[in-house]
Write an enzyme that holds these catalytic residues in place. Sequence first.
Site, PDB file in Angstrom:
ATOM      1  N   ASP A   1       0.861  -1.261   0.011  1.00  0.00           N
ATOM      2  CA  ASP A   1       0.136  -0.189   0.149  1.00  0.00           C
ATOM      3  C   ASP A   1       0.902   1.198  -0.091  1.00  0.00           C
ATOM      4  O   ASP A   1       1.943   1.255   0.582  1.00  0.00           O
ATOM      5  CB  ASP A   1      -0.920  -0.116   1.310  1.00  0.00           C
ATOM      6  CG  ASP A   1      -2.210   0.829   1.021  1.00  0.00           C
ATOM      7  OD1 ASP A   1      -1.968   2.211   1.071  1.00  0.00           O
ATOM      8  OD2 ASP A   1      -3.128   0.593   0.932  1.00  0.00           O
TER       9      ASP A   1
ATOM     10  N   ALA B   1      -2.292   4.993  -8.485  1.00  0.00           N
ATOM     11  CA  ALA B   1      -3.081   4.588  -7.516  1.00  0.00           C
ATOM     12  C   ALA B   1      -4.058   5.062  -6.745  1.00  0.00           C
ATOM     13  O   ALA B   1      -3.711   6.268  -6.180  1.00  0.00           O
ATOM     14  CB  ALA B   1      -2.028   3.760  -6.499  1.00  0.00           C
TER      15      ALA B   1
ATOM     16  N   ASN C   1      -7.122   7.142   1.111  1.00  0.00           N
ATOM     17  CA  ASN C   1      -6.551   6.367  -0.115  1.00  0.00           C
ATOM     18  C   ASN C   1      -5.900   7.258  -1.061  1.00  0.00           C
ATOM     19  O   ASN C   1      -4.821   7.301  -1.157  1.00  0.00           O
ATOM     20  CB  ASN C   1      -7.403   5.470  -0.611  1.00  0.00           C
ATOM     21  CG  ASN C   1      -6.593   4.390  -1.580  1.00  0.00           C
ATOM     22  OD1 ASN C   1      -5.350   4.119  -1.171  1.00  0.00           O
ATOM     23  ND2 ASN C   1      -7.036   3.857  -2.672  1.00  0.00           N
TER      24      ASN C   1
ATOM     25  N   TYR D   1     -15.061  11.984  -5.154  1.00  0.00           N
ATOM     26  CA  TYR D   1     -13.691  11.415  -5.963  1.00  0.00           C
ATOM     27  C   TYR D   1     -13.245  12.470  -6.642  1.00  0.00           C
ATOM     28  O   TYR D   1     -11.872  12.861  -6.432  1.00  0.00           O
ATOM     29  CB  TYR D   1     -14.463  10.512  -7.067  1.00  0.00           C
ATOM     30  CG  TYR D   1     -13.630  10.302  -8.145  1.00  0.00           C
ATOM     31  CD1 TYR D   1     -12.420   9.545  -7.788  1.00  0.00           C
ATOM     32  CD2 TYR D   1     -14.000  10.319  -9.250  1.00  0.00           C
ATOM     33  CE1 TYR D   1     -11.455   9.385  -8.993  1.00  0.00           C
ATOM     34  CE2 TYR D   1     -13.264  10.239 -10.673  1.00  0.00           C
ATOM     35  CZ  TYR D   1     -11.808   9.776 -10.406  1.00  0.00           C
ATOM     36  OH  TYR D   1     -11.149   9.329 -11.378  1.00  0.00           O
TER      37      TYR D   1
ATOM     38  N   LYS E   1      -9.301  14.216  -5.927  1.00  0.00           N
ATOM     39  CA  LYS E   1      -8.341  14.337  -7.436  1.00  0.00           C
ATOM     40  C   LYS E   1      -7.764  15.852  -7.362  1.00  0.00           C
ATOM     41  O   LYS E   1      -6.566  16.136  -7.565  1.00  0.00           O
ATOM     42  CB  LYS E   1      -9.017  13.988  -8.459  1.00  0.00           C
ATOM     43  CG  LYS E   1      -9.197  12.264  -8.659  1.00  0.00           C
ATOM     44  CD  LYS E   1      -7.866  12.001  -9.327  1.00  0.00           C
ATOM     45  CE  LYS E   1      -7.730  10.257  -8.637  1.00  0.00           C
ATOM     46  NZ  LYS E   1      -6.892   9.577  -9.699  1.00  0.00           N
TER      47      LYS E   1
ATOM     48  N   PHE F   1     -11.917  11.836 -19.274  1.00  0.00           N
ATOM     49  CA  PHE F   1     -12.991  11.330 -18.572  1.00  0.00           C
ATOM     50  C   PHE F   1     -12.687   9.750 -18.809  1.00  0.00           C
ATOM     51  O   PHE F   1     -12.184   9.118 -17.915  1.00  0.00           O
ATOM     52  CB  PHE F   1     -14.063  11.699 -19.482  1.00  0.00           C
ATOM     53  CG  PHE F   1     -14.630  13.192 -19.344  1.00  0.00           C
ATOM     54  CD1 PHE F   1     -15.064  13.368 -18.169  1.00  0.00           C
ATOM     55  CD2 PHE F   1     -14.332  14.209 -20.204  1.00  0.00           C
ATOM     56  CE1 PHE F   1     -15.676  14.601 -17.586  1.00  0.00           C
ATOM     57  CE2 PHE F   1     -14.787  15.261 -19.758  1.00  0.00           C
ATOM     58  CZ  PHE F   1     -15.399  15.725 -18.557  1.00  0.00           C
TER      59      PHE F   1
ATOM     60  N   HIS G   1     -18.090   1.207 -16.247  1.00  0.00           N
ATOM     61  CA  HIS G   1     -17.775   1.769 -17.412  1.00  0.00           C
ATOM     62  C   HIS G   1     -18.761   1.277 -18.379  1.00  0.00           C
ATOM     63  O   HIS G   1     -18.786   0.044 -18.489  1.00  0.00           O
ATOM     64  CB  HIS G   1     -16.197   1.629 -17.856  1.00  0.00           C
ATOM     65  CG  HIS G   1     -15.470   2.413 -16.884  1.00  0.00           C
ATOM     66  ND1 HIS G   1     -14.895   1.651 -15.512  1.00  0.00           N
ATOM     67  CD2 HIS G   1     -14.918   3.615 -16.728  1.00  0.00           C
ATOM     68  CE1 HIS G   1     -14.245   2.586 -14.861  1.00  0.00           C
ATOM     69  NE2 HIS G   1     -14.170   3.695 -15.438  1.00  0.00           N
TER      70      HIS G   1
ATOM     71  N   ALA H   1     -28.480  -0.516 -19.433  1.00  0.00           N
ATOM     72  CA  ALA H   1     -29.320   0.729 -18.824  1.00  0.00           C
ATOM     73  C   ALA H   1     -28.914   1.804 -19.687  1.00  0.00           C
ATOM     74  O   ALA H   1     -27.689   2.238 -19.612  1.00  0.00           O
ATOM     75  CB  ALA H   1     -29.206   0.779 -17.478  1.00  0.00           C
TER      76      ALA H   1
ATOM     77  N   PHE I   1     -29.623   5.851 -19.238  1.00  0.00           N
ATOM     78  CA  PHE I   1     -30.234   6.795 -18.384  1.00  0.00           C
ATOM     79  C   PHE I   1     -30.553   7.891 -19.047  1.00  0.00           C
ATOM     80  O   PHE I   1     -30.012   9.013 -18.984  1.00  0.00           O
ATOM     81  CB  PHE I   1     -29.115   6.914 -17.076  1.00  0.00           C
ATOM     82  CG  PHE I   1     -28.814   5.868 -16.555  1.00  0.00           C
ATOM     83  CD1 PHE I   1     -29.936   5.161 -15.637  1.00  0.00           C
ATOM     84  CD2 PHE I   1     -27.740   5.164 -16.562  1.00  0.00           C
ATOM     85  CE1 PHE I   1     -29.498   4.101 -14.716  1.00  0.00           C
ATOM     86  CE2 PHE I   1     -27.466   3.841 -15.827  1.00  0.00           C
ATOM     87  CZ  PHE I   1     -28.464   3.387 -14.749  1.00  0.00           C
TER      88      PHE I   1
HETATM   89  P1  NAD Z   1      -7.797   0.643 -11.390  1.00  0.00           P
HETATM   90  O1  NAD Z   1      -8.673   0.405 -10.094  1.00  0.00           O
HETATM   91  O2  NAD Z   1      -8.028  -0.419 -12.348  1.00  0.00           O
HETATM   92  O3  NAD Z   1      -6.353   0.944 -11.100  1.00  0.00           O
HETATM   93  C1  NAD Z   1      -5.798   1.420  -9.774  1.00  0.00           C
HETATM   94  C2  NAD Z   1      -4.599   0.725  -9.202  1.00  0.00           C
HETATM   95  O4  NAD Z   1      -4.227   1.011  -8.078  1.00  0.00           O
HETATM   96  C3  NAD Z   1      -5.050  -0.861  -8.923  1.00  0.00           C
HETATM   97  O5  NAD Z   1      -4.313  -1.927  -9.682  1.00  0.00           O
HETATM   98  C4  NAD Z   1      -5.180  -0.970  -7.163  1.00  0.00           C
HETATM   99  O6  NAD Z   1      -5.009  -1.922  -6.933  1.00  0.00           O
HETATM  100  C5  NAD Z   1      -4.083   0.028  -7.002  1.00  0.00           C
HETATM  101  N1  NAD Z   1      -4.278   0.946  -5.696  1.00  0.00           N
HETATM  102  C6  NAD Z   1      -5.441   1.643  -5.295  1.00  0.00           C
HETATM  103  N2  NAD Z   1      -5.219   2.106  -3.908  1.00  0.00           N
HETATM  104  C7  NAD Z   1      -3.694   1.691  -3.659  1.00  0.00           C
HETATM  105  C8  NAD Z   1      -2.877   2.212  -2.502  1.00  0.00           C
HETATM  106  N3  NAD Z   1      -3.404   2.801  -1.806  1.00  0.00           N
HETATM  107  N4  NAD Z   1      -1.809   1.438  -2.850  1.00  0.00           N
HETATM  108  C9  NAD Z   1      -1.206   0.721  -3.780  1.00  0.00           C
HETATM  109  N5  NAD Z   1      -2.108   0.588  -4.895  1.00  0.00           N
HETATM  110  C10 NAD Z   1      -3.337   0.855  -4.742  1.00  0.00           C
HETATM  111  O7  NAD Z   1      -8.177   2.001 -11.875  1.00  0.00           O
HETATM  112  P2  NAD Z   1      -8.019   2.582 -13.645  1.00  0.00           P
HETATM  113  O8  NAD Z   1      -8.995   2.535 -14.206  1.00  0.00           O
HETATM  114  O9  NAD Z   1      -7.007   2.099 -14.168  1.00  0.00           O
HETATM  115  O10 NAD Z   1      -7.728   4.069 -13.119  1.00  0.00           O
HETATM  116  C11 NAD Z   1      -6.371   4.498 -12.758  1.00  0.00           C
HETATM  117  C12 NAD Z   1      -6.322   6.017 -12.544  1.00  0.00           C
HETATM  118  O11 NAD Z   1      -6.777   6.740 -13.545  1.00  0.00           O
HETATM  119  C13 NAD Z   1      -7.049   6.307 -11.239  1.00  0.00           C
HETATM  120  O12 NAD Z   1      -6.417   7.225 -10.380  1.00  0.00           O
HETATM  121  C14 NAD Z   1      -8.390   6.918 -11.654  1.00  0.00           C
HETATM  122  O13 NAD Z   1      -8.606   7.860 -10.843  1.00  0.00           O
HETATM  123  C15 NAD Z   1      -7.849   7.511 -13.079  1.00  0.00           C
HETATM  124  N6  NAD Z   1      -8.802   7.686 -14.190  1.00  0.00           N
HETATM  125  C16 NAD Z   1      -9.479   6.630 -14.722  1.00  0.00           C
HETATM  126  C17 NAD Z   1     -10.476   6.811 -15.540  1.00  0.00           C
HETATM  127  C18 NAD Z   1     -10.982   5.498 -16.233  1.00  0.00           C
HETATM  128  O14 NAD Z   1     -11.926   5.959 -17.115  1.00  0.00           O
HETATM  129  N7  NAD Z   1     -10.722   4.299 -15.797  1.00  0.00           N
HETATM  130  C19 NAD Z   1     -10.664   8.083 -16.024  1.00  0.00           C
HETATM  131  C20 NAD Z   1     -10.207   9.142 -15.534  1.00  0.00           C
HETATM  132  C21 NAD Z   1      -9.053   9.099 -14.514  1.00  0.00           C
END
Ligand code: NAD
Length: 329
Positions: free
Chosen positions: A50, A73, A91, A140, A144, A168, A188, A205, A207
């Site tokens: 972590d 993360a 977190n 959320y 950020k 996005f 998603h 769905a 919306f």
């Molecule tokens: P994800 O959940 O697949 O990846 C996040 C990773 O971080 C996971 O592997 C998780 O195990 C790890 N993690 C979380 N908290 C942790 C901690 N305290 N210590 C160590 N590891 C930790 O998510 P994602 O979809 O790949 O998104 C990645 C990043 O991109 C996120 O920060 C998210 O906010 C941002 N984001 C995602 C999207 C999207 O569409 N998926 C859009 C905009 C921004």
Amino acid sequence: MAILVTGGAGYIGSHTVAELLDRGEEVVVLDSLVTGHRESLLGGKLYVGDLRDKELLAKLFAENEIEAVIHFAASSLVGESMKDPVKYYDNNVYGTQCLLEGMQKAGVNKIVFSSTAATYGEPEKVPIEETDRTQPSNVYGETKLTMERMMSWFDKVLGIKYVALRYFNAAGAHASGKIGEDHRPESHLIPLVLQTALKQRESIAVFGDDYPTKDGTCIRDYIHVSDLADAHVRAVTYLRGGSGSSVFNLGNGLGFSVKEVIETAKEVTGLDIPVAIQERRAGDPAVLVASSDKARSVLGWNPSRADLKEIIRSAWNWHSSHPQGYGEA
Ligand code: NAD
């Protein structure tokens, strides 16, 4: 020297690790695997743990020569953040504080941060530009934005340079077909639509179909995950070149409507995708699209997989060959 990718076993993180490895970079990953998957790593040195474990961070920085960090993360479910804000502040905000403290102690002064376009909240105009008002409408997005502000002060006071990337929806999967999207729970649109095609869900769905858009459904911005990975690596190059901290939006032109996504998925899969029209959700704007003019001109970012059909085809390639994602939870 290596690049540390936090959250590197997650969806976007694992595609970014793949991109870094392709470019011959040395990669270290820190991931608790809370939502990530060990199998999604195509290489690199993994530390399972972590971000908030300061001892582990100190050990990681001592054992590796880290040049820059790419920070994914985080907890990232909007709905969950409105039920459990403590989890999100702990977190996301505290986790980032621990990471920046570790970087400061180890003398690492470059960080690329995967932020979100949720920092803008309901936009005053579209496409959204970096200079537009930031007023998150959920916990959320607020965490950020707080993480970005924290980085801005760590730059002013300690000289740690950052790039925040706001976007996005990430979508699609790696060209190799080996890695893709496996969020549990899935929230998603594109994976939900494809899971419906695979009969893992009864219907998709929608919306609201009475928005003031061309077909009445909401318009959203989808970017291919490998184009996002490319943008993160470009941001590292930008900081390596000695540039100052900056914020960039990553968007995909005009966006795509929910109906367009479903129709394109039907075409790509050749399967039926039952739709259930439901009431609008509170707080869902008609159009959410980010302008990427700045990323194009400054980072030279030019998303090469911007076509919706190509995005869905790559996602389908992954979902149809991995109907259970990376396997049983
Ligand atoms: P994800 O959940 O697949 O990846 C996040 C990773 O971080 C996971 O592997 C998780 O195990 C790890 N993690 C979380 N908290 C942790 C901690 N305290 N210590 C160590 N590891 C930790 O998510 P994602 O979809 O790949 O998104 C990645 C990043 O991109 C996120 O920060 C998210 O906010 C941002 N984001 C995602 C999207 C999207 O569409 N998926 C859009 C905009 C921004």
